[in-house]
Design a protein around this motif. Structure first.
Motif, short mmCIF file in Angstrom:
data_model
loop_
_atom_site.label_atom_id
_atom_site.label_comp_id
_atom_site.label_asym_id
_atom_site.label_seq_id
_atom_site.Cartn_x
_atom_site.Cartn_y
_atom_site.Cartn_z
N ASP A 1 -8.60 -5.75 2.47
CA ASP A 1 -9.30 -5.67 3.74
C ASP A 1 -8.34 -5.27 4.86
OD1 ASP A 1 -11.70 -6.14 5.41
OD2 ASP A 1 -10.50 -7.78 6.25
N ILE A 2 -7.13 -5.84 4.85
CA ILE A 2 -6.13 -5.45 5.85
C ILE A 2 -5.82 -3.97 5.73
CG2 ILE A 2 -3.72 -5.74 6.56
CD1 ILE A 2 -3.98 -8.69 5.65
N LEU A 3 -5.58 -3.51 4.49
CA LEU A 3 -5.25 -2.11 4.27
C LEU A 3 -6.36 -1.18 4.74
CD1 LEU A 3 -3.63 -2.18 0.72
CD2 LEU A 3 -2.52 -1.43 2.82
N SER A 4 -7.59 -1.58 4.54
CA SER A 4 -8.72 -0.71 4.86
C SER A 4 -8.82 -0.40 6.35
CB SER A 4 -10.03 -1.34 4.37
OG SER A 4 -10.38 -2.48 5.15
N HIS A 5 -8.21 -1.23 7.19
CA HIS A 5 -8.29 -1.02 8.63
C HIS A 5 -7.07 -0.31 9.21
CE1 HIS A 5 -11.94 -3.39 9.03
NE2 HIS A 5 -11.40 -4.30 8.25
N LEU A 6 -6.08 -0.02 8.38
CA LEU A 6 -4.86 0.62 8.85
C LEU A 6 -4.99 2.13 8.78
CD1 LEU A 6 -2.17 -1.68 7.16
CD2 LEU A 6 -3.12 -1.83 9.47
N PRO A 7 -4.19 2.87 9.58
CA PRO A 7 -4.26 4.34 9.51
C PRO A 7 -3.83 4.83 8.14
CG PRO A 7 -2.43 3.61 10.89
CD PRO A 7 -3.25 2.41 10.60
N GLY A 8 -4.32 6.02 7.77
CA GLY A 8 -4.16 6.52 6.41
C GLY A 8 -2.73 6.54 5.89
N ALA A 9 -1.79 7.07 6.67
CA ALA A 9 -0.41 7.20 6.20
C ALA A 9 0.22 5.83 5.99
CB ALA A 9 0.41 8.02 7.18
N THR A 10 -0.10 4.88 6.88
CA THR A 10 0.44 3.53 6.74
C THR A 10 -0.13 2.87 5.48
OG1 THR A 10 0.60 3.32 9.15
CG2 THR A 10 0.66 1.28 7.86
N ARG A 11 -1.42 3.05 5.27
CA ARG A 11 -2.07 2.50 4.07
C ARG A 11 -1.45 3.08 2.80
NH1 ARG A 11 -6.83 3.26 5.80
NH2 ARG A 11 -7.25 5.28 4.86
N THR A 12 -1.24 4.38 2.80
CA THR A 12 -0.64 5.04 1.63
C THR A 12 0.78 4.55 1.40
OG1 THR A 12 -2.00 7.00 1.96
CG2 THR A 12 0.00 7.27 0.66
N ARG A 13 1.54 4.40 2.48
CA ARG A 13 2.93 3.96 2.35
C ARG A 13 3.01 2.57 1.74
NH1 ARG A 13 5.76 0.60 5.13
NH2 ARG A 13 4.28 0.53 6.86
N ILE A 14 2.16 1.65 2.20
CA ILE A 14 2.20 0.29 1.68
C ILE A 14 1.76 0.26 0.23
CG2 ILE A 14 1.19 -2.02 1.89
CD1 ILE A 14 1.08 -1.57 4.92
N ARG A 15 0.73 1.02 -0.11
CA ARG A 15 0.25 1.05 -1.50
C ARG A 15 1.29 1.65 -2.45
NH1 ARG A 15 -6.03 2.48 -0.22
NH2 ARG A 15 -6.84 0.36 -0.45
N ALA A 16 2.15 2.52 -1.91
CA ALA A 16 3.15 3.18 -2.75
C ALA A 16 4.40 2.32 -2.96
CB ALA A 16 3.55 4.51 -2.12
N LEU A 17 4.51 1.20 -2.26
CA LEU A 17 5.69 0.36 -2.41
C LEU A 17 5.78 -0.20 -3.83
CD1 LEU A 17 5.55 -1.60 0.98
CD2 LEU A 17 7.22 0.15 0.33
N ARG A 18 6.88 0.04 -4.50
CA ARG A 18 7.04 -0.44 -5.86
C ARG A 18 7.43 -1.91 -5.91
NH1 ARG A 18 10.08 4.57 -9.05
NH2 ARG A 18 8.49 6.15 -8.59
N ASN A 19 8.10 -2.35 -4.85
CA ASN A 19 8.53 -3.75 -4.78
C ASN A 19 7.38 -4.57 -4.19
OD1 ASN A 19 9.63 -6.23 -3.68
ND2 ASN A 19 11.66 -5.36 -4.04
N LYS A 20 6.84 -5.48 -5.00
CA LYS A 20 5.70 -6.29 -4.54
C LYS A 20 6.07 -7.13 -3.33
CE LYS A 20 2.13 -9.45 -6.18
NZ LYS A 20 1.59 -10.21 -7.34
N GLY A 21 7.35 -7.55 -3.26
CA GLY A 21 7.79 -8.33 -2.11
C GLY A 21 7.68 -7.54 -0.82
N ASP A 22 8.05 -6.25 -0.86
CA ASP A 22 7.93 -5.41 0.33
C ASP A 22 6.47 -5.28 0.75
OD1 ASP A 22 10.65 -4.98 0.50
OD2 ASP A 22 10.59 -3.09 -0.61
N ALA A 23 5.59 -5.09 -0.22
CA ALA A 23 4.16 -5.00 0.10
C ALA A 23 3.65 -6.30 0.70
CB ALA A 23 3.37 -4.64 -1.16
N SER A 24 4.10 -7.42 0.14
CA SER A 24 3.67 -8.74 0.66
C SER A 24 4.11 -8.92 2.10
CB SER A 24 4.27 -9.86 -0.20
OG SER A 24 3.84 -9.78 -1.53
N ARG A 25 5.36 -8.54 2.40
CA ARG A 25 5.87 -8.71 3.75
C ARG A 25 5.15 -7.80 4.74
NH1 ARG A 25 10.56 -9.74 0.56
NH2 ARG A 25 10.95 -7.51 0.28
N SER A 26 4.91 -6.55 4.34
CA SER A 26 4.19 -5.62 5.22
C SER A 26 2.79 -6.12 5.53
CB SER A 26 4.13 -4.23 4.59
OG SER A 26 5.39 -3.63 4.53
#
Length: 219
Positions: free
Chosen positions: A21-46
């Motif tokens: 739900d958080i991702l769905s409201h973010l701008p496209g490039a930001t959403r793509t960048r977070i989804r592309a993070l290989r480190n789950k910890g980085d995704a969790s923090r973002s």
């Protein structure tokens, strides 16, 4: 003038409906960048940092996620178009997520205190900063370096360019009272960088920078 929100990262967010739900409201490039993070910890923090933003906007402005409209600045920095007049920036390090919210352009940085100062880092520092740091021994030099570095990153993020600009091209200067200010010949006209350090996040150094209309020295 600025609210700095922080929280340990929520490791459940990347695989949860709340995270989607958080991702769905973010701008496209930001959403793509977070989804592309290989480190789950980085995704969790973002995601935790954006969760802090959403919670603050809900509590302070009665704005639900569906009311928010994000855009991307010239260098890809996410910005809020709606509600109007609210600026924010996110950062994370170690187990912590951080979000700063202000009426002025704002940048924030946080760094985990987990590495010693290395002379190779001089390449990213202004000569004035190098001279300042060389006046301190060992552990104290590490501490002073993190104060300067987090402030430099916060300033660059407030400008919207981040590390696309050479961090050695300007100086963070310490006054006799221990306060920091920006010395930058390329600083945008008509603004004063106001600096704030935050030392109450366990195991981390953090700083924020506001770009306030007017002239004079930053705090």
């Amino acid at each position: 003038m600025v609210r700095i929100l922080y929280s340990p990262a929520d490791s459940s967010l990347p695989d949860s409906r709340r995270g989607e739900d958080i991702l769905s409201h973010l701008p496209g490039a930001t959403r793509t960048r977070i989804r592309a993070l290989r480190n789950k910890g980085d995704a969790s923090r973002s995601l935790t940092a954006y969760s802090l933003l959403f919670q603050f906007l809900s509590a302070s402005f009665d704005a639900s996620p569906k009311d928010l409209v994000f855009v991307e600045g010239p260098h890809g920095k996410p910005e809020l178009k709606t509600p109007d007049g609210i600026c924010f920036n996110c950062a994370h390090s170690g187990k912590w997520a951080l979000c700063a919210v202000s009426r002025y352009p704002v940048g924030v940085d946080i760094e985990e205190i987990s590495f010693p100062f290395d002379d190779s880092l001089y390449a990213y520092l202004h000569p004035t900063e190098i001279e300042y740091l060389d006046g301190f021994p060992g552990d104290l030099r590490d501490e002073k370096f993190l104060d300067i570095w987090t402030t430099k990153e916060a300033y660059l993020k407030a400008l919207g360019c981040g590390l696309l600009r050479d961090p050695a091209s300007f100086a963070i200067v310490c006054s006799g009272q221990g306060k920091l200010r920006v010395e930058d010949s390329c600083s945008p006209p008509g603004i004063t960088p106001r600096l704030m350090q935050k030392h109450d996040i366990p195991g981390c150094a953090a700083a924020a920078c506001l770009l306030v209309p007017g002239s004079g020295r930053g705090l």
